[in-house]
Scaffold this motif. Structure first.
Motif, mmCIF file in Angstrom:
data_model
loop_
_atom_site.group_PDB
_atom_site.id
_atom_site.type_symbol
_atom_site.label_atom_id
_atom_site.label_comp_id
_atom_site.label_asym_id
_atom_site.label_seq_id
_atom_site.Cartn_x
_atom_site.Cartn_y
_atom_site.Cartn_z
ATOM 1 N N TYR A 83 -21.207 12.521 2.998
ATOM 2 C CA TYR A 83 -22.032 12.613 1.800
ATOM 3 C C TYR A 83 -22.465 14.066 1.620
ATOM 4 O O TYR A 83 -22.960 14.695 2.560
ATOM 5 C CB TYR A 83 -23.282 11.713 1.884
ATOM 6 C CG TYR A 83 -24.130 11.896 0.644
ATOM 7 C CD1 TYR A 83 -23.772 11.280 -0.549
ATOM 8 C CD2 TYR A 83 -25.241 12.738 0.648
ATOM 9 C CE1 TYR A 83 -24.499 11.494 -1.710
ATOM 10 C CE2 TYR A 83 -25.972 12.954 -0.507
ATOM 11 C CZ TYR A 83 -25.600 12.337 -1.674
ATOM 12 O OH TYR A 83 -26.309 12.559 -2.825
ATOM 13 N N PRO A 143 -13.821 12.446 -2.107
ATOM 14 C CA PRO A 143 -13.129 11.202 -2.505
ATOM 15 C C PRO A 143 -11.875 10.940 -1.674
ATOM 16 O O PRO A 143 -11.481 9.787 -1.500
ATOM 17 C CB PRO A 143 -12.757 11.456 -3.974
ATOM 18 C CG PRO A 143 -13.646 12.564 -4.422
ATOM 19 C CD PRO A 143 -13.885 13.407 -3.204
ATOM 20 N N GLU A 144 -11.278 11.995 -1.121
ATOM 21 C CA GLU A 144 -10.058 11.811 -0.317
ATOM 22 C C GLU A 144 -10.353 11.207 1.051
ATOM 23 O O GLU A 144 -9.484 10.596 1.659
ATOM 24 C CB GLU A 144 -9.348 13.160 -0.119
ATOM 25 C CG GLU A 144 -8.817 13.744 -1.412
ATOM 26 C CD GLU A 144 -8.199 15.132 -1.221
ATOM 27 O OE1 GLU A 144 -7.536 15.584 -2.161
ATOM 28 O OE2 GLU A 144 -8.395 15.750 -0.153
ATOM 29 N N VAL A 145 -11.569 11.436 1.539
ATOM 30 C CA VAL A 145 -11.885 10.962 2.891
ATOM 31 C C VAL A 145 -12.859 9.783 2.865
ATOM 32 O O VAL A 145 -13.412 9.405 3.904
ATOM 33 C CB VAL A 145 -12.462 12.105 3.779
ATOM 34 C CG1 VAL A 145 -11.423 13.207 3.965
ATOM 35 C CG2 VAL A 145 -13.755 12.677 3.192
ATOM 36 N N GLY A 146 -13.079 9.229 1.687
ATOM 37 C CA GLY A 146 -13.954 8.055 1.602
ATOM 38 C C GLY A 146 -15.428 8.386 1.559
ATOM 39 O O GLY A 146 -16.272 7.536 1.832
ATOM 40 N N THR A 164 -25.098 7.607 7.396
ATOM 41 C CA THR A 164 -24.032 8.486 6.938
ATOM 42 C C THR A 164 -24.397 9.926 7.274
ATOM 43 O O THR A 164 -25.508 10.360 7.005
ATOM 44 C CB THR A 164 -23.865 8.344 5.411
ATOM 45 O OG1 THR A 164 -23.553 6.988 5.126
ATOM 46 C CG2 THR A 164 -22.770 9.240 4.873
ATOM 47 N N SER A 188 -31.654 13.674 -1.637
ATOM 48 C CA SER A 188 -30.623 12.637 -1.597
ATOM 49 C C SER A 188 -29.911 12.643 -0.252
ATOM 50 O O SER A 188 -29.497 11.593 0.244
ATOM 51 C CB SER A 188 -29.616 12.843 -2.728
ATOM 52 O OG SER A 188 -28.720 13.900 -2.442
ATOM 53 N N GLY A 200 -29.212 9.186 -3.095
ATOM 54 C CA GLY A 200 -28.414 9.465 -1.895
ATOM 55 C C GLY A 200 -28.203 8.207 -1.071
ATOM 56 O O GLY A 200 -27.102 7.930 -0.586
ATOM 57 N N ARG A 241 -26.960 9.421 -15.425
ATOM 58 C CA ARG A 241 -25.857 9.018 -14.540
ATOM 59 C C ARG A 241 -25.630 7.517 -14.573
ATOM 60 O O ARG A 241 -24.585 7.036 -14.176
ATOM 61 C CB ARG A 241 -26.193 9.386 -13.092
ATOM 62 C CG ARG A 241 -25.936 10.799 -12.742
ATOM 63 C CD ARG A 241 -26.238 11.097 -11.281
ATOM 64 N NE ARG A 241 -26.414 12.521 -11.194
ATOM 65 C CZ ARG A 241 -27.559 13.137 -10.968
ATOM 66 N NH1 ARG A 241 -28.637 12.448 -10.696
ATOM 67 N NH2 ARG A 241 -27.617 14.440 -10.979
ATOM 68 N N ALA A 297 -18.784 10.631 -0.550
ATOM 69 C CA ALA A 297 -19.276 10.811 -1.914
ATOM 70 C C ALA A 297 -19.812 12.233 -2.091
ATOM 71 O O ALA A 297 -20.500 12.759 -1.215
ATOM 72 C CB ALA A 297 -20.378 9.805 -2.226
ATOM 73 N N TYR A 298 -19.457 12.812 -3.215
ATOM 74 C CA TYR A 298 -20.046 14.091 -3.632
ATOM 75 C C TYR A 298 -20.855 13.814 -4.890
ATOM 76 O O TYR A 298 -20.341 13.209 -5.829
ATOM 77 C CB TYR A 298 -18.952 15.114 -3.953
ATOM 78 C CG TYR A 298 -19.495 16.350 -4.658
ATOM 79 C CD1 TYR A 298 -19.948 17.440 -3.929
ATOM 80 C CD2 TYR A 298 -19.599 16.402 -6.044
ATOM 81 C CE1 TYR A 298 -20.476 18.549 -4.562
ATOM 82 C CE2 TYR A 298 -20.126 17.519 -6.689
ATOM 83 C CZ TYR A 298 -20.557 18.590 -5.933
ATOM 84 O OH TYR A 298 -21.093 19.691 -6.569
ATOM 85 N N VAL A 299 -22.087 14.248 -4.914
ATOM 86 C CA VAL A 299 -22.887 14.142 -6.139
ATOM 87 C C VAL A 299 -23.494 15.503 -6.413
ATOM 88 O O VAL A 299 -24.085 16.123 -5.526
ATOM 89 C CB VAL A 299 -24.017 13.084 -6.019
ATOM 90 C CG1 VAL A 299 -24.806 12.994 -7.324
ATOM 91 C CG2 VAL A 299 -23.441 11.716 -5.668
ATOM 92 N N GLN A 300 -23.320 15.954 -7.638
ATOM 93 C CA GLN A 300 -23.989 17.193 -8.039
ATOM 94 C C GLN A 300 -25.272 16.833 -8.760
ATOM 95 O O GLN A 300 -25.258 16.096 -9.741
ATOM 96 C CB GLN A 300 -23.091 18.025 -8.935
ATOM 97 C CG GLN A 300 -23.752 19.361 -9.266
ATOM 98 C CD GLN A 300 -22.784 20.295 -9.927
ATOM 99 O OE1 GLN A 300 -21.669 20.487 -9.473
ATOM 100 N NE2 GLN A 300 -23.215 20.882 -11.031
ATOM 101 N N TYR A 301 -26.377 17.367 -8.283
ATOM 102 C CA TYR A 301 -27.694 16.975 -8.780
ATOM 103 C C TYR A 301 -28.232 17.928 -9.828
ATOM 104 O O TYR A 301 -27.628 18.961 -10.135
ATOM 105 C CB TYR A 301 -28.668 16.825 -7.608
ATOM 106 C CG TYR A 301 -28.421 15.518 -6.900
ATOM 107 C CD1 TYR A 301 -29.055 14.361 -7.330
ATOM 108 C CD2 TYR A 301 -27.490 15.426 -5.886
ATOM 109 C CE1 TYR A 301 -28.787 13.151 -6.739
ATOM 110 C CE2 TYR A 301 -27.209 14.212 -5.284
ATOM 111 C CZ TYR A 301 -27.873 13.074 -5.720
ATOM 112 O OH TYR A 301 -27.596 11.875 -5.131
ATOM 113 N N ALA A 307 -34.389 10.779 -6.300
ATOM 114 C CA ALA A 307 -33.329 11.580 -5.674
ATOM 115 C C ALA A 307 -32.980 11.010 -4.303
ATOM 116 O O ALA A 307 -31.805 10.875 -3.936
ATOM 117 C CB ALA A 307 -33.780 13.029 -5.554
ATOM 118 N N ALA A 348 -29.331 9.527 2.162
ATOM 119 C CA ALA A 348 -28.019 9.122 2.673
ATOM 120 C C ALA A 348 -28.032 9.063 4.200
ATOM 121 O O ALA A 348 -27.461 8.153 4.815
ATOM 122 C CB ALA A 348 -26.939 10.086 2.194
#
Lengths: 275, 378
Positions: B25, B46-49, B73, B64, A85, A118, B51-55, A81, B68
Motif C-alpha cells: 500500500y 496493481p502488478e503486485v496486488g 498490510t 491512510s 487507507g 472518489r 494499492a496506490y492511492v494519490q491523496y 483519510a 492500511a
C-alpha cells in the motif's frame, strides 16, 4: 422489557467504557442508539466485520471507546483519510467514520469532499451540533450567520456550509440529513448507507445544549429538538436548490441516491487488467 | 522473483526495495524530488496486488498509511520537506499507536519551498523532533542507489520489529543519482513481520509489551476487537489522564528504541584502524569523504571515515569509541550543523570540527581534503 433485560444496544458496547462522557441532554446518545439499531436491523449480532474510525471532538467519542469493535481514534480531521487507507488494504471490512462537523467539515473538509469525489466505499456519519463542543463552544463551519459563540461574541460574520448538499455535489452515492428528533428516519438512512456501495454520508443535526444552545440562546435540549421538528422534509425527487442554510430554511431528507461506480471497483478493474 | 539487475535512480530503487519488502500500500502526493517514487509505485502496485492511492494532501497520504498498516498490510509514503512538515502530526499518532510504517524523505533545500530540485540534509533534526512530545523514531541514511533499495527493506523490517515509524532520510542527490542496482532473488531477502498476539481475545491487552518492550499487534478485522487511540492509554488501550500511565507509556515508547539501539544502529567504518583524524558523514557527503580520505592518505595523513547508516537512534556508542581512538573529528554534513551537535556531545573532550554546506552540491572531495589538511596542521 423487564427490569433485568438489557437494552438491545448493550451487546454492541464495551460496558467497562461506560458511562459515556457526553453532557446531559447531548444528542450523541440518540445517534449511538440509531446507529446500533440500524446494525441490529441488518442482522449483525455483534460488530465483527466493522471497523470504526473517528477524529477529535465529542462526535468522535460515539464509537470510541464505546463500541465493542475495532475502533481507532485518530488525529483531528483525518478520520476519513485513515479509513480510506484501511479500506484499500481490507476492502471486505465495513468501514464507518463517525465524527463531528468541526472534525469532518473544517479541519477535515478537504478529505471529506475528496473521499466523496472518489466515491470510496465508506459510511460517514456526521454529528452536526453547529459548534466546537468539546473545547467549549467556538464557531464552526456549520454555525449559522449571526450566531453568538465564544469566538464570535458579536455574532458569526461567516456563512455556514450545507454539508448534505456539499457532499452530494462532490459525488457521494448516498447522502441524507436527519436530526436526533427523527431517530427512526435516521436509523433507516444509516441502514441504507451501510448497505450502499460507494461513499455514503449521513448528516445528523444533534443538539448541544451545553455549548451551542446556551451561547446561541437557542435553548436547552428540549427546545433544540423542538426546533429540529419544525424543519421541512424534502419530497422524493425534489430538485436541489442551493442557498445559504439558515435555522429556519434547512431541509431534511435524501440529497443523493445513486449507484455510480466505486473507487474500489475502478481499482479492481485496473488490477485485473495488469495482473 | 529471481535476481534482477537494473540501472536506475535512487527513488526507483527505493520503490523496488519497498515492493521487495512486501509493501502493498502506498499513499502518495506528488512532490519534487520524491515524485518518482510515487510514479513507480502507481505503476507497480496493481502488478503486485497492492494499492496506490494519490491523496488530496500529504496529511491524508500518511494517515491512510497508518490505516492500511493496522490491517497488517505493509505500507509506505514518500515525500520531501514541505510534505514531511505536514505529516508530522500523524507521525506522532503512529508513534503513540505503535504503527509500523515507512516514511521516505528525499531531502531538498529548505526551509519552506526552498530549492525543490537541489539537495540538502536539513531535515535530520526534524525527523527526530518534528512531532510534539517526547518520543523516539528510527531514521536511516542511505548513500547509494543500492542502499536506497537495501535500506528501504531494512526500514520496513525495523518498523515491523519495533512497531515504530521509520524514516528513510535520503538527500536529493541520492534520490536522483543513477547507478547499478542488484535486486536479489526474493528467497535471499530477509523479511520481518510484526509480532501477532497468540492469546485468546478475552485475554488480549493491545498495549501490554513483551520483554522487548514491544506489544504484539492485533490486526483490524480479526477476532481481536481492540481500541487504539492517540490519547495516552493504558495496556487495554483505554484513555487515561493519570500521571503514572503517561510516564509508563512514554518511557516505554522511548526505551523500546533506545534500549535496542545496538540492534538498530548500523555504521560503516572506512580506514579507521590507524586513523588520527576521523570524518563523520552520511548520505552523499560520505561519498566525497571516502575519496578525500584516500587522497590525504597519499600525503601521509592518517584519516578515516565513520559513515552513519543510521542517524536515529544516534550511534552514540560508536562515536564515543571513535573519540577515544582519534585525535580530531570532522563532521561533514549538507546543512549548517545538525548531527554535529550530537557528535560533539558524545565525543567530548575530543575536538569536533564542523564542515557545512547548506546548498545543492555536497562537499566536494577536494574541499574535504582541504579541511582534513587544515585540521591536521592545526
Amino acid at each position: 422489557m423487564t427490569a433485568t433485560e438489557a437494552h438491545f444496544a448493550v451487546k454492541y458496547l464495551r460496558e467497562e467504557a461506560l458511562p459515556t462522557p457526553f453532557c446531559p441532554g447531548c444528542g450523541n446518545g440518540i445517534i449511538t442508539n440509531a446507529f446500533l439499531k440500524a446494525v441490529q436491523d441488518l442482522g449483525h449480532e455483534d460488530l465483527h466485520g466493522f471497523a470504526f474510525v473517528s477524529g477529535i471532538g465529542c462526535g468522535a467519542w460515539i464509537p470510541s471507546p464505546h463500541f465493542n469493535a475495532d475502533t481507532l481514534h485518530t488525529t483531528h480531521g483525518r478520520a476519513i483519510a485513515f479509513a480510506t487507507g484501511l479500506k484499500m488494504a481490507r476492502p471486505e471490512l465495513n468501514v464507518v467514520v463517525i465524527s463531528g462537523d468541526g472534525d469532518l467539515a473544517a479541519i477535515g473538509g478537504n478529505h471529506l469532499i475528496h473521499a466523496a469525489r472518489r466515491n470510496i466505499d465508506l459510511t460517514v456519519i456526521c454529528s452536526n451540533n453547529y459548534i466546537y463542543g468539546m473545547t467549549g463552544g467556538q464557531v464552526g463551519p456549520t454555525t449559522f450567520t449571526g450566531d453568538r459563540t465564544s469566538t464570535t461574541p458579536y455574532g458569526n460574520p461567516e456563512r455556514p456550509f450545507d454539508l448534505a448538499r456539499l457532499v452530494a455535489a462532490a459525488g457521494a452515492n448516498y447522502v441524507a440529513r436527519w436530526t436526533t428528533a427523527h431517530p427512526v428516519q435516521m436509523a433507516r438512512a444509516i441502514r441504507v448507507a451501510l448497505e450502499r456501495k460507494g461513499f455514503s454520508f449521513i448528516e445528523v443535526l444533534s443538539q448541544c445544549p451545553t455549548a451551542y444552545g446556551r451561547r446561541s440562546r437557542r435553548g436547552d435540549a428540549i427546545r433544540l429538538m423542538g426546533w429540529f421538528k419544525t424543519l421541512r422534509v424534502r419530497k422524493p425527487d425534489e430538485p436541489i436548490h442551493y442557498q445559504t442554510p439558515t435555522a429556519e430554511t434547512l431541509d431534511l431528507g435524501v440529497f443523493a441516491d445513486r449507484n455510480e461506480k466505486t473507487f474500489s471497483e475502478s481499482l479492481a478493474e485496473i488490477a485485473a487488467a495488469r495482473r | 522473483m529471481p535476481k534482477r539487475i537494473m540501472f536506475t535512480m535512487g527513488d526507483i530503487a527505493c520503490a523496488e526495495g519497498a515492493i521487495s519488502a512486501g509493501c502493498r500500500y502506498f499513499g502518495g502526493y506528488p512532490i519534487t524530488p520524491a515524485t518518482e517514487i510515487a510514479e513507480w509505485m502507481a505503476r507497480r502496485m496493481p502488478e503486485v496486488g497492492g494499492a496506490y492511492v494519490q491523496y488530496e494532501d500529504e496529511i491524508a497520504s500518511i494517515t491512510s498509511v497508518i490505516g492500511a498498516s493496522w490491517t497488517g498490510t505493509k505500507a509506505m509514503t514518500a515525500t520531501s520537506g514541505p510534505g514531511v512538515s505536514l505529516m508530522m502530526e500523524a507521525v506522532g499518532l503512529a508513534v503513540m499507536t505503535e504503527t509500523p510504517l515507512v516514511l521516505v524523505n528525499i531531502m531538498r533545500g529548505g526551509p519552506s519551498t526552498g530549492q525543490p530540485t537541489r539537495g540538502q540534509q536539513g531535515d535530520v533534526m526534524q525527523a527526530k523532533w518534528g512531532s510534539h512530545g517526547d518520543y523516539q523514531i528510527i531514521a536511516l541514511t542511505p548513500a547509494s542507489v543500492q542502499e536506497m533499495f537495501d535500506e528501504t527493506i531494512r526500514a520496513f523490517n525495523l518498523s515491523e520489529r519495533y512497531r515504530v515509524p521509520v524514516f528513510l532520510l535520503a538527500d536529493e542527490t541520492v534520490g536522483h543519482m543513477r547507478e547499478r542496482l542488484v535486486i536479489p532473488d526474493e528467497k535471499d531477502i530477509k523479511l520481518e513481520y510484526r509480532k501477532l498476539p497468540t492469546v485468546d481475545p478475552s485475554e488480549y491487552l493491545p498495549f501490554k509489551p513483551d520483554d522487548d518492550l514491544v506489544p504484539p499487534m492485533a490486526l483490524l478485522g480479526t477476532k481481536y476487537q481492540f481500541y487504539a487511540t492517540g490519547l495516552t492509554h493504558d495496556e487495554r488501550g483505554y484513555p487515561s489522564d493519570k500521571e503514572e500511565v503517561q510516564i509508563e507509556l512514554i518511557t516505554r515508547l522511548n526505551n523500546k528504541i533506545l534500549k535496542n539501539a545496538d540492534k538498530i544502529v548500523e555504521v560503516e567504518e572506512f580506514m579507521l584502524d590507524d586513523a588520527e583524524i576521523a570524518v563523520i558523514a552520511y548520505g552523499t557527503p560520505s561519498r566525497s569523504a571516502k575519496r578525500a580520505i584516500k587522497d590525504v592518505r597519499q600525503e601521509g595523513i592518517r584519516a578515516g571515515l565513520l559513515r552513519l547508516k543510521t542517524v536515529w537512534p544516534f550511534p552514540e556508542r560508536h562515536v564515543v569509541d571513535l573519540a577515544t581512538k582519534v585525535k580530531q573529528i570532522i563532521v561533514a554534513e549538507q546543512n549548517l550543523g545538525q548531527i554535529y551537535y550530537m557528535v560533539k556531545a558524545a565525543a567530548s573532550p575530543t575536538p569536533v570540527h564542523l564542515m557545512t554546506k547548506p546548498a545543492g552540491m555536497p562537499q566536494l572531495p577536494q574541499e574535504i581534503v582541504q579541511m582534513i589538511r587544515e585540521v591536521h596542521s592545526s
